[in-house]
Scaffold this motif. Structure first.
Motif, PDB file in Angstrom:
ATOM      1  N   TYR A  45      -5.257   9.999  -2.516  1.00  0.00           N
ATOM      2  CA  TYR A  45      -5.479   8.644  -3.024  1.00  0.00           C
ATOM      3  C   TYR A  45      -4.588   7.657  -2.292  1.00  0.00           C
ATOM      4  O   TYR A  45      -3.624   8.022  -1.647  1.00  0.00           O
ATOM      5  N   GLU A  88       5.744   7.179 -13.621  1.00  0.00           N
ATOM      6  CA  GLU A  88       4.347   6.792 -13.737  1.00  0.00           C
ATOM      7  C   GLU A  88       3.768   7.095 -15.121  1.00  0.00           C
ATOM      8  O   GLU A  88       3.109   6.265 -15.701  1.00  0.00           O
ATOM      9  N   TYR A 119      -2.612   3.943  -3.185  1.00  0.00           N
ATOM     10  CA  TYR A 119      -2.245   3.018  -4.245  1.00  0.00           C
ATOM     11  C   TYR A 119      -2.068   1.630  -3.657  1.00  0.00           C
ATOM     12  O   TYR A 119      -1.567   1.483  -2.541  1.00  0.00           O
ATOM     13  N   ARG A 176       6.302   6.100  -3.506  1.00  0.00           N
ATOM     14  CA  ARG A 176       5.926   6.984  -4.617  1.00  0.00           C
ATOM     15  C   ARG A 176       6.435   8.377  -4.292  1.00  0.00           C
ATOM     16  O   ARG A 176       6.230   8.894  -3.198  1.00  0.00           O
ATOM     17  N   TRP A 186       8.237   6.241  -8.976  1.00  0.00           N
ATOM     18  CA  TRP A 186       8.162   5.169  -7.994  1.00  0.00           C
ATOM     19  C   TRP A 186       9.556   4.591  -7.817  1.00  0.00           C
ATOM     20  O   TRP A 186      10.230   4.286  -8.802  1.00  0.00           O
ATOM     21  N   TRP A 205       0.857  -1.193   0.000  1.00  0.00           N
ATOM     22  CA  TRP A 205       0.000   0.000   0.000  1.00  0.00           C
ATOM     23  C   TRP A 205       0.888   1.236   0.000  1.00  0.00           C
ATOM     24  O   TRP A 205       1.948   1.254   0.610  1.00  0.00           O
ATOM     25  N   CYS A 262      -4.022   1.241 -12.948  1.00  0.00           N
ATOM     26  CA  CYS A 262      -2.877   1.969 -13.507  1.00  0.00           C
ATOM     27  C   CYS A 262      -2.010   0.976 -14.267  1.00  0.00           C
ATOM     28  O   CYS A 262      -2.062  -0.224 -14.026  1.00  0.00           O
ATOM     29  N   ARG A 304      -1.129  -2.401 -10.520  1.00  0.00           N
ATOM     30  CA  ARG A 304      -1.318  -1.242  -9.642  1.00  0.00           C
ATOM     31  C   ARG A 304      -2.735  -0.705  -9.768  1.00  0.00           C
ATOM     32  O   ARG A 304      -3.318  -0.694 -10.856  1.00  0.00           O
ATOM     33  N   TRP A 305      -3.260  -0.264  -8.657  1.00  0.00           N
ATOM     34  CA  TRP A 305      -4.559   0.390  -8.644  1.00  0.00           C
ATOM     35  C   TRP A 305      -4.468   1.656  -7.822  1.00  0.00           C
ATOM     36  O   TRP A 305      -3.773   1.703  -6.805  1.00  0.00           O
ATOM     37  N   CYS A 306      -5.188   2.656  -8.280  1.00  0.00           N
ATOM     38  CA  CYS A 306      -5.311   3.883  -7.502  1.00  0.00           C
ATOM     39  C   CYS A 306      -6.718   3.873  -6.921  1.00  0.00           C
ATOM     40  O   CYS A 306      -7.696   3.708  -7.655  1.00  0.00           O
TER      41      CYS A 306
END
Lengths: 314, 1162
Positions: free
Chosen positions: B452, B528, B454, B504, B514, B446, B486, B466-468
């Protein structure tokens, strides 16, 4: 690799093993002899603080190298004195005793059948504390104790050789030695490392001051600085000549050598001639090896019970 | 305590701090102080008398001196030391001193090394009585038991023969010779320290044989001069130290002992003789001094230890304490759910700064169930589908919600088949599934950024999905999640190809970056968004999400833009395998710098380069020996740290602590103080552990560990205890004075000075603390290298005498013998008052190792202290090929174990620095050190000397027409100095043809080794195509030698004659003109010789004198001498003060700082 790393770190350590000396310090006496011809005409020699015995070995090999008698026909006698026992050496009489005791001096003279010694050597060093001011002081006291017993056993004109630490008050020691000897030189054999403050005083031509009576009941105390005689600061300090001795083509004690010293000869590990005799930490090491030292992590394990320790009343 | 010849008083209340100090003994180290109350005054509000001044008898060597300590009763912090009388010099070495009690005169009982004692009137310096023991041997230690009269005094001495002898110096002995009354045998080594406890009649002795022995001796001294029991017995033999025991102290219930292993052990004196606590904190070299305060019921005892490292530490010890406060006990949380716990996470409560008792603990089992622990109970939180059985990864995060002060906790769970679920812990039924992973999910990470959060999931074949996630409260008061997919990261191809750490970095100009670490030990940099277009697209996408939320009000939704599905990102920069094959364990960012940890025992401090986007390692910090498994690094918060503090120190390194596993313990290690801040006996490396407080990035100085061991969930703190900042301080022990080097210091180099203007301390009025520490003015910056294989950067404040350790560098694997620094400060005017300093430092050590660092020194306005940023430039080892060999443990290394003895800078004008090294294998080697390329190259080596080369020096000559010549001087153990023409090497032309030159000249200077060289050209200008060079050398023979060389610039002559100059050999003609010597400059080896300015040199020697010499063309003049207390001076750094004052330390007003070296062998 562990065994050979010490061979690599110290060339004289390795040579001593290969030549059968009990310690590397044998080379120091040999190199001092090269410069000062210490052994010429010597029949009776004393080795103070002799353990593990390398200087006695040198005395033995040098004085009786070609047979039991030297040219004068007199028998060669070597006495080694130390507090702790050491492995016997052929041709060397051992006295286990304290050099601050009159009885020890008397025993030495008894071995020489009443005759005084021609040469007294002392390579003794104290148990080091790691505090250098303390260590230098204790070494100075050891040298003075050796000087004191020497005045009991040495013949006039004889020679005294002892280890000295060139520290803060070394000039006081020089001034004290000059009272008893005609010539005092500070000598550094090439086998003694440059990085070490160790050196050797070669005191020749023993002639004690008029009316001097050897006395063991009071320790010889070190001199104090005197405004006129020997200053704490400035140029009026007693500094004896310095002489580096030993052949320059000999091995360099500070140099790190490869294990293969010359192309023709394969390196082979030689075990030590004489392992150390019961060091102070022997029991502690034994306990550590068997995981018996007390630790905070294991409160259940009891500390080792005392064994064989006793107290006695005097 | 005494430090060298200086006596310092520290006040312990309210905060331990140094108060005042004064130099007492000039050439002796202080070995002890004994105090007595001198005067008392009555307290204002009570009838009791309060002492307000003390007499201190301070002794060392053969000297004793009286010092009076005045205390201001109204303010305890104000103390003042007064010296009125000159020191008293005795005939013999002092081992112990005691005041004769209830005596208004100044009578001292003194025990001396030849087993004697005397009664000394300190006011007159006269000995009133003297007595020796009949046993006239030397003592290593002595203890006097003194009561009211000299006649009753008892002396216990530790003899050179490992015995304890007890006798009465004041008895009615004949001829001042007293017999031995009692003799205690048992030690097998000499005795370093003796302690007596009156109320129990116990005697304790500490010995070279590594044991402490406690003896039942009975009553000693007192009326009639008791000699104790007729047959004293040995009660206990305490073996626990790993090396010699230097000091011992008895208290009614405890035995305190300290030794060469650097530990102070507290033994259960009355009971089984077990170690209750070990106080560790000194650097290598051990503890020399130990003092234990008389205990009071309410406050416990103070224990003060003085180390060979020069440090003084203070510890608080409770008498009834049964356990170590650093080593924690373990509480079993009695997990009661189904299955075996596999993963554990600590979850903080909703409020900010949750207490430990308010925390919840999440555990995932091998059944795929997630349980929650809170208020002493376990409850099932989430039930995974069958694919979560037998393998499951779990990670939680606390998200600060937008427009809300509260936090939401999310939990992500991943399976062997790539199934990934995320749910809010408060509403586990609101789970969402994230698909698109293929294969086993190795790890979940995490990362919260702005509003946000991630989630990174490392799956098969190096794919990191990856997810936001946007987390909000909806109208119903529950947490809603919106997810955007993402582009995935792709890790470099290797075995064990999964992600272990990620952070990040928001960056407006370059798009978000990152920085990741993987299981293969690589550090990776990802960008990114590849271009602007992608970034805009992402923003649009996010807005669409939010819009969707407003309209439909759904609890969760997910949106995976199709165009991102196949888009993957490869690393821009990769430091492959830097952390070794055991992998990276964490990466964090603080004020512009990145800190990574790995299971190679290293923390790497690195940054994203400012030019092209790539990772640059600045330096490597190792944890303690044996601590290889590092888990995280946390920034150490200063006590006065406030939120929103200035970020003026952006880009400079912060102090940090290291979390990791050391043997069977979880340890928090302070790499600067070199001490354990916390140790949890958890059994060793655990795959799953969690620490409270969670994810702050800053170490608050306390915490609790939760871990899984053999199917149990265990905690280092009881869960219902409200451990918090105020509850307890974890920091054990105060450092009254920082240690510098564990063993001897091998070399010293001054970098320069920084100035602290007065105005920068204006805000100091706000800082608490009763003692005003002077910090204005100049700070001298010094680098030292030691036998403990470390380099220490120090700031010395000459006005107050305070010394601050700025940094400790531990890259060397052997004793550091030589260090040089290149600064450009000295090219400016000496009076320039710069607040910062930059230096290139090159250090060389045994095992033929070279290291190069860039040091940035500045002033930290917030901490009001100097700071030092270390950047590791390059390292080099001569035997690198050997280190890389496999199976080398099976082979014998035939090469010599070369030590670097001395170093000199040949040239630093080009983009590389040329350094010459004196080597113990008989070689002189020339290296080029390039800061830009971060490389060190061996250019050539020559074995001309065939002996250990001890010293090197260089000299640059300016000829006419801008020509410059460089000479190198090297000297060996045979007393000869060789001179080399390095002009070609310095001009850079010979880099292609690395053949060593032949020496131009060889000078016989000393009988034995040349320890130090100083060379300078004569300033009278070039006289008809040549100049004179003076070589001064100090040798092992105690001699100071000055050789003058005439150098002819042949090239200039040739050119004037018109001959072409392409001759291969040297263009210099060298001739020895004259030699002047001062044969007995010192009574001992000259260990250091430094040039103060041309014609003026300073020498240091083992005879404890520092001499100043002036050289004329015909003579050497002794200009001054300083007797120092350093018995083993080896390094020397000298500089001239800009303002020359008359009559200061030496003649000419320069301040000398010297450091000791303990490098002699017996």
């Amino acid at each position: 690799m562990g065994r050979s790393s010490k061979d690599k770190r110290d060339i004289y350590y390795r040579l001593a093993k290969e030549e059968g000396w009990r310690a590397r310090s044998a080379f120091k006496l040999l190199q001092l002899d090269e410069e000062f011809s210490l052994f010429t005409g010597v029949n009776r020699a004393v080795d103070l603080c002799a353990a593990p015995g390398s200087w006695s070995q040198v005395l033995s090999r040098k004085l009786r190298g070609h047979g039991e008698k030297c040219e004068g026909g007199e028998e060669v006698k070597i006495v080694a004195v130390d507090l702790q026992a050491m492995a016997p050496l052929p041709g060397v009489t051992q006295i286990q005793g304290d050099i601050t005791k009159v009885s020890t001096a008397e025993e030495i003279v008894r071995h020489f059948e009443g005759q005084p010694a021609d040469l007294v050597v002392c390579d003794g060093a104290p148990d080091v504390t790691g505090l250098h001011d303390v260590d230098e002081y204790i070494q100075a006291q050891l040298l003075l104790a050796a000087l004191n017993i020497t005045t009991h056993v040495l013949k006039p004109g004889g020679t005294f050789v002892a280890k000295i630490f060139r520290g803060k008050d070394v000039t006081l020691l020089y001034s004290q030695l000059k009272i008893f000897f005609g010539g005092v030189t500070c000598a550094k054999p090439r086998s003694s490392r440059n990085s070490s403050i160790e050196a050797f005083v070669v005191c020749q031509n023993y002639h004690p001051p008029e009316g001097y009576v050897p006395n063991m009941s009071n320790p010889l105390l070190d001199h104090s600085y005197d405004v006129d005689f020997n200053q704490l600061e400035g140029p009026n300090r007693i500094i004896v000549p310095f002489l580096a001795c030993g052949d320059l083509s000999a091995f360099d004690s500070d140099r790190t050598y490869p294990l293969q010293l010359d192309a023709g000869k394969e390196y082979q590990y030689t075990p030590p001639t004489q392992p150390p005799i019961s060091p102070p930490y022997q029991q502690a090491c034994h306990l550590r090896k068997n995981n018996l030292l007390s630790k905070e992590d294991s409160p259940s394990s009891l500390g080792p019970r005392q064994s064989g320790d006793q107290a006695q009343a005097d | 305590p005494g430090e060298g010849p200086v006596l310092t008083v520290y006040s312990l209340q309210p905060v331990p701090k140094a108060c005042t100090s004064v130099p007492v003994l000039q050439q002796h180290r202080i070995h002890g102080t004994r105090s007595r109350v001198s005067t008392t005054i009555s307290r204002p509000n009570s009838s009791t008398l309060q002492p307000n001044s003390y007499d201190l008898a301070v002794f060392g060597g053969k000297t004793v001196r009286l010092v009076r300590l005045h205390l201001d009763v109204s303010a305890v912090k104000l103390a003042h030391l007064e010296i009125s009388r000159p020191p008293v010099e005795l005939q013999d070495w002092i081992l112990d001193i005691r005041w004769l009690r209830e005596d208004k005169q100044s009578l001292l009982c003194v025990a001396v090394a030849h087993n004697g004692a005397l009664l000394l009137d300190i006011s007159s310096g006269n000995a009133l009585a003297h007595c020796s023991c009949l046993e006239g041997c030397l003592l290593y230690s002595a203890l006097l038991v003194v009561h009211k009269s000299w006649a009753d005094t008892v002396l216990i001495g530790g003899t050179v023969f490992n015995q304890l002898v007890l006798w009465k110096p004041g008895g009615e002995a004949s001829h001042n010779r007293a017999p031995v009354e009692r003799r205690l045998l048992g030690h097998t080594g000499v005795i370093f320290s003796i302690s007596y406890l009156q109320e129990k009649g116990w005697l304790a002795s500490a010995s070279d044989d590594r044991s402490v022995r406690v003896w039942a001796i009975g009553a000693l001294g007192g009326c009639g001069g008791n000699c104790g029991d007729l047959k004293p017995t040995c009660l206990r033999v305490l073996f626990g130290h790993q090396a010699r025991v230097f000091s011992v102290c008895l208290s009614p219930r405890r035995v305190f002992s300290a030794g060469e292993d650097g530990a102070c052990l507290i033994w259960d004196g009355a009971g089984g003789g077990t170690v209750l606590r070990a106080l560790k904190g000194h650097r290598a070299g051990g503890i020399r001094a130990l003092a234990v305060s008389p205990g009071r019921d309410d406050t416990g005892r103070w224990v003060a230890t003085g180390g060979a490292d020069g440090g003084v530490r203070l510890w608080k010890v409770e008498d009834d304490e049964e356990e170590d406060t650093v080593t924690k006990t373990i509480t079993d949380l009695e997990f009661s759910g189904r299955g075996v716990p596999k993963v554990v996470c600590v979850v903080e409560g909703e409020a900010h700064n949750t207490k430990w008792s308010q925390c919840r603990i999440l555990v995932c089992t091998d059944q795929g169930f997630v349980y929650q622990y809170g208020n002493g109970h376990w409850e099932l939180l989430w039930r995974g589908s069958p694919e979560f059985q037998s393998y499951c990864v779990m990670e939680t995060v606390a998200v600060r919600l937008k427009d809300s002060i509260s936090k939401a906790n999310l939990c992500a769970v991943g399976s062997l088949s790539g199934v990934l679920k995320v749910f809010p812990i408060s509403h586990p039924q609101n789970e969402i599934a994230l698909q698109s992973c293929s294969g086993k999910i190795h790890s979940l990470i995490w990362q919260q950024c702005d509003q946000y959060v991630y989630l990174l999931a490392s799956a098969a074949e190096g794919q990191v999905y990856r997810w936001c996630i946007d987390v909000r409260f909806n109208e119903m008061g529950t947490v809603s999640l919106r997810v955007k997919c993402c582009p995935a990261f792709v890790l470099p191809t290797c075995s064990k190809r999964w992600l272990t750490a990620a952070v990040r970095l928001p960056s407006k100009s370059k798009g978000a970056l990152w920085v990741c670490g993987d299981r293969r030990g690589s550090l990776l940099l990802f960008q990114e968004d590849l271009d602007r277009r992608g970034e805009e697209e992402a923003t649009d996408c996010m807005q669409a999400n939010i819009k969707g939320h407003e309209t439909d009000g759904a609890l969760q939704e997910k949106e995976i833009p199709e165009e991102h599905k196949d888009l993957t990102l490869s690393p821009l920069s990769c430091l492959f395998g830097v952390h070794g094959k055991q992998g990276v364990t964490s990466v964090c960012e603080y004020q512009g710098l990145l800190y990574s940890t790995g299971r190679d025992g290293c923390v790497r401090i690195f940054r994203v380069g400012e030019g092209p986007l790539q990772l640059e390692v600045l330096r490597v910090q190792r944890a303690c020996k044996g601590m290889e498994w590092l888990e995280r690094s946390l920034i150490e918060s200063p006590g006065d740290d406030k939120k929103g503090s200035t970020i003026e120190n952006k880009g400079t390194e912060a102090r940090f602590v290291i979390f990791g596993f050391h043997a069977s313990q979880f340890v928090v290690w302070d790499p600067v103080k070199l001490e354990r801040l916390l140790a949890v006996p958890c059994g060793g490396g655990h795959r799953s552990w969690s620490f409270w407080p969670v994810h702050t990035g800053v170490w608050p100085g306390y915490g609790a560990l939760v871990f899984i061991k053999q199917g149990s969930v265990l905690a280092s703190e009881r869960p219902l205890e409200s451990t918090s900042v105020s509850a307890r301080t974890w920091n054990e022990g105060w450092s009254l004075r920082e240690g510098i080097h564990g063993r001897g210091i091998g070399c010293v180099c001054r970098l320069g000075r920084i100035w602290v203007p007065n105005d920068s301390t204006a805000n100091r009025a706000e800082t608490p603390g009763p003692v005003r520490v002077q910090i204005e003015g100049q700070w001298e910056i010094i680098v030292t290298g030691g036998e403990d294989t470390s380099l220490t950067v120090l700031a010395v404040h000459p006005n107050s005498g305070s010394v601050t350790v700025l940094s400790i560098i531990t890259d060397h694997i052997s004793s550091v013998r030589t260090v040089v620094a290149l600064t450009h400060q000295d090219r400016l005017k000496l009076t320039s008052q710069s607040q910062s300093l930059s230096a290139l430092v090159i250090s060389a050590s045994g095992r033929a190792q070279l290291q190069c660092y860039r040091l940035q020194i500045g002033w930290n306005k917030r901490r009001l202290a100097p700071f030092c940023q270390v950047v590791q430039v390059a390292g080099h080892r001569l035997d690198e090929h050997w280190e890389r060999k496999r199976n080398r443990h099976k082979m014998v290394k035939m090469d010599p174990e070369t030590r670097y003895m001395s170093m000199a800078v040949v040239d630093d004008n080009s983009d590389a620095v040329l350094v010459a090294l004196a080597c113990s294998d008989g070689a002189v080697r020339l290296f080029s050190v390039s800061e830009v390329k971060r490389q060190i190259h061996l250019l050539w080596e020559t074995f001309y000397h065939q002996r250990c080369v001890l010293s090197v020096a260089t000299c640059s000559l300016k000829a006419g027409k801008g020509h410059r010549y460089v000479l190198l001087f090297s000297a060996a153990t045979d007393g000869k100095i060789a001179v080399w023409d390095l002009t070609q090497a310095a001009s850079g032309s010979s880099c292609d043809a690395p053949t060593p030159p032949n020496p131009c000249l060889s000078i016989a200077a000393h009988q034995s080794g040349v320890n130090s060289l100083a060379v300078w050209p004569h300033t009278q200008g070039p006289l008809d195509g040549g100049c004179l060079v003076t070589v001064s050398s100090g040798g092992d023979d105690g001699q100071l030698m000055v050789s003058t060389i005439r150098v002819d610039f042949l090239e200039d002559r040739l050119r004037t004659v018109g001959v072409t100059q392409d001759q291969p050999q040297s263009h210099l003609g060298l001739h020895l003109l004259s030699q002047l010597s001062f044969p007995s400059a010192h009574a001992a080896p000259v260990t250091a010789l430094k040039l103060l300015r041309p014609g003026l040199i300073v020498t240091a020697s083992c005879d404890q004198r520092v001499c100043l010499w002036e050289l004329c063309s015909t003579s050497i003049n002794h200009r001054g001498v300083l007797c120092s207390h350093v018995a083993d001076a080896a390094g020397l750094a000298v500089w001239e003060e800009p303002v020359v004052e008359d009559g200061r330390t030496a003649d000419l007003g320069q301040t000398l700082y010297e450091y000791n070296l303990y490098d002699y062998y017996y």
